[in-house]
Write an enzyme that holds these catalytic residues in place. Structure first.
Site, mmCIF file in Angstrom:
data_model
loop_
_atom_site.group_PDB
_atom_site.id
_atom_site.type_symbol
_atom_site.label_atom_id
_atom_site.label_comp_id
_atom_site.label_asym_id
_atom_site.label_seq_id
_atom_site.Cartn_x
_atom_site.Cartn_y
_atom_site.Cartn_z
ATOM 1 N N VAL A 221 80.819 -31.496 12.137
ATOM 2 C CA VAL A 221 79.831 -30.990 13.087
ATOM 3 C C VAL A 221 78.897 -30.005 12.387
ATOM 4 C CG1 VAL A 221 79.515 -29.677 15.233
ATOM 5 C CG2 VAL A 221 81.414 -31.287 15.030
ATOM 6 N N SER A 222 77.591 -30.113 12.648
ATOM 7 C CA SER A 222 76.571 -29.193 12.142
ATOM 8 C C SER A 222 76.519 -29.259 10.620
ATOM 9 C CB SER A 222 76.834 -27.784 12.668
ATOM 10 O OG SER A 222 75.731 -26.939 12.432
ATOM 11 N N LEU A 223 76.772 -28.158 9.885
ATOM 12 C CA LEU A 223 76.826 -28.258 8.428
ATOM 13 C C LEU A 223 77.881 -29.276 8.009
ATOM 14 C CD1 LEU A 223 75.787 -27.148 5.680
ATOM 15 C CD2 LEU A 223 77.645 -25.474 5.787
ATOM 16 N N GLY A 225 77.876 -32.062 8.953
ATOM 17 C CA GLY A 225 77.129 -33.305 8.806
ATOM 18 C C GLY A 225 76.716 -33.614 7.385
ATOM 19 N N VAL A 244 77.756 -35.258 12.749
ATOM 20 C CA VAL A 244 77.176 -34.758 14.001
ATOM 21 C C VAL A 244 76.565 -33.386 13.732
ATOM 22 C CG1 VAL A 244 77.602 -34.244 16.432
ATOM 23 C CG2 VAL A 244 79.067 -35.888 15.256
#
Length: 396
Positions: A221-223, A225, A244
């Site tokens: 998730v986020s970083l 990704g 994501v």
């Protein structure tokens, strides 16, 4: 998504929307967040802490006399609010409010007993995480989940762990280096070679009962990704990877706010002295709420002494140089239509990643019409989880 609060402070609005979104899986209540947010002074980190600490303390106290189910619900929400309370304080790592709020957040989550705490052996210490065991007999697929620059293993309950367990997946969440448990326990800062984190986690998963070794997926998730695809490029035991949202070059979140091209920024960031760059970052802090927070938090989790050193370290988080091309497992890359961090003026980071992946791949875009266009789809977490797990159903 249109800013409905904190119209002059995109970072405060995003974190508020993130809290609203956690209501989908019991991590907040809309009215509670709205009431707390209404007492926050825009741009004032102390007022943010105080608003969510008061809310969390109130729920924590109420849980002491509540029935078991009510107490669980109160504690899950309190865990979220305690975590949010210390979110903007990391510019001063010695601030005692950070550990006080974080420790209480973990306590509340563990008392809610929604997952089994686990310790994963890692380089002479352990990584903290949670295992969600799906009901029923027989080997089952496993989703391994980690967050990114600023999320926690506890928060992943609302970002897809609970959703996976109810769909028949085992789910393992964990905090790697740079993430809350590893920072608080061992002061382990982020590392870009994330495969060295994921490989011992996969080893641990394979030692659990009821796991199908041929159906292990990794979700970041986020970083995460960029971290999860990086790990997938070097870990052949993964059957799928989900980003994501997808990130090819994490440094773009910072370089997009600076006036030079990437090569020039790399050169200046790594220089022994660059007064012009330092002055530019100092001015940027005053003008841009996201850059202010990113530098504060980035120094904390990357082990940087200055804002410029943070930028230099953060630019290492990229899949350039043929790394993305090494991924062989099916890859789902999610994209937010109005991403505060990785949108890009000409090409979004998810689309850059998609262009470089040669494995079977899917690009899944979430839109404003769906209320899901914010970074990591924080405003539509049930919609996002449903689509992601449907893709995993088809892929695994």
């Amino acid at each position: 998504m249109k800013q409905l609060m904190f119209t002059e402070d995109p970072q405060f609005w995003f974190e508020t929307l993130r809290l609203f979104g956690h209501a989908a899986y019991g991590g907040s209540d809309f009215g509670e967040v709205l009431a707390a947010a209404s007492t926050v002074t825009p741009g004032d980190y102390d007022s943010w802490h105080d608003a969510y600490r008061r809310l969390a303390d109130r729920l924590y106290a109420e849980a002491a006399d509540a029935s078991p189910v009510t107490a669980r619900d109160l504690l899950l929400r309190a865990s979220t609010y305690y975590f949010s309370a210390d979110f903007f304080l990391h510019g001063d790592p010695a601030d005692p409010r950070i550990a006080a709020a974080y420790d209480r957040s973990v306590e509340c989550f563990r008392r809610a007993a929604v997952a089994e705490p686990v310790e994963i052996p890692y380089e002479g210490t352990v990584l903290q995480g949670y295992f969600y065991r799906a009901p029923g007999a027989g080997p089952k697929p496993v989703v391994v989940m980690h967050s990114g620059f600023d999320g926690s293993a506890e928060e992943l309950h609302f970002f897809g762990a609970a959703s996976g367990a109810e769909r028949g997946y085992h789910v393992l969440t964990f905090d790697g280096p740079g993430q809350p448990a590893a920072m608080h326990r061992d002061k382990l800062v982020f590392r870009p070679d994330w495969e060295h984190v994921v490989t011992p986690v996969v080893d641990f998963v394979l030692g659990l009962d009821g796991v199908d070794p041929e159906r292990i997926a990794l979700l970041g998730v986020s970083l995460g990704g960029v971290l999860a695809p990086r790990a997938a490029a070097f870990e052949p035991r993964l059957a799928a990877v989900v980003a994501v949202d997808g990130v090819y070059d994490a440094g773009s979140a910072v370089t997009s706010m600076l006036p030079w091209d990437r090569d020039e920024i790399v050169r200046r960031a790594r220089a022994e002295h660059d007064d012009e760059f330092d002055a530019l970052l100092a001015a940027g802090r005053q003008a841009n709420s996201t850059l202010r927070w990113a530098c504060d938090h980035g120094r904390y989790v990357l082990g940087a002494a200055t804002d410029r050193e943070f930028v230099a370290k953060y630019l290492e988080y990229t899949l350039d140089g043929g790394i993305a091309e090494k991924i062989t497992c099916p890859t789902l890359i999610c994209e937010a239509a109005d991403d505060l961090f990785f949108g890009g003026e000409t090409e979004t980071e998810p689309r850059r990643l998609y262009a470089h992946v040669n494995a079977p791949k899917t690009l899944l875009t979430f839109t404003a019409e769906e209320g899901a266009d914010a970074h990591c789809h924080v405003g539509a977490q049930r919609l996002a989880a449903g689509r992601i797990y449907d893709w995993l159903d088809r892929t695994l």
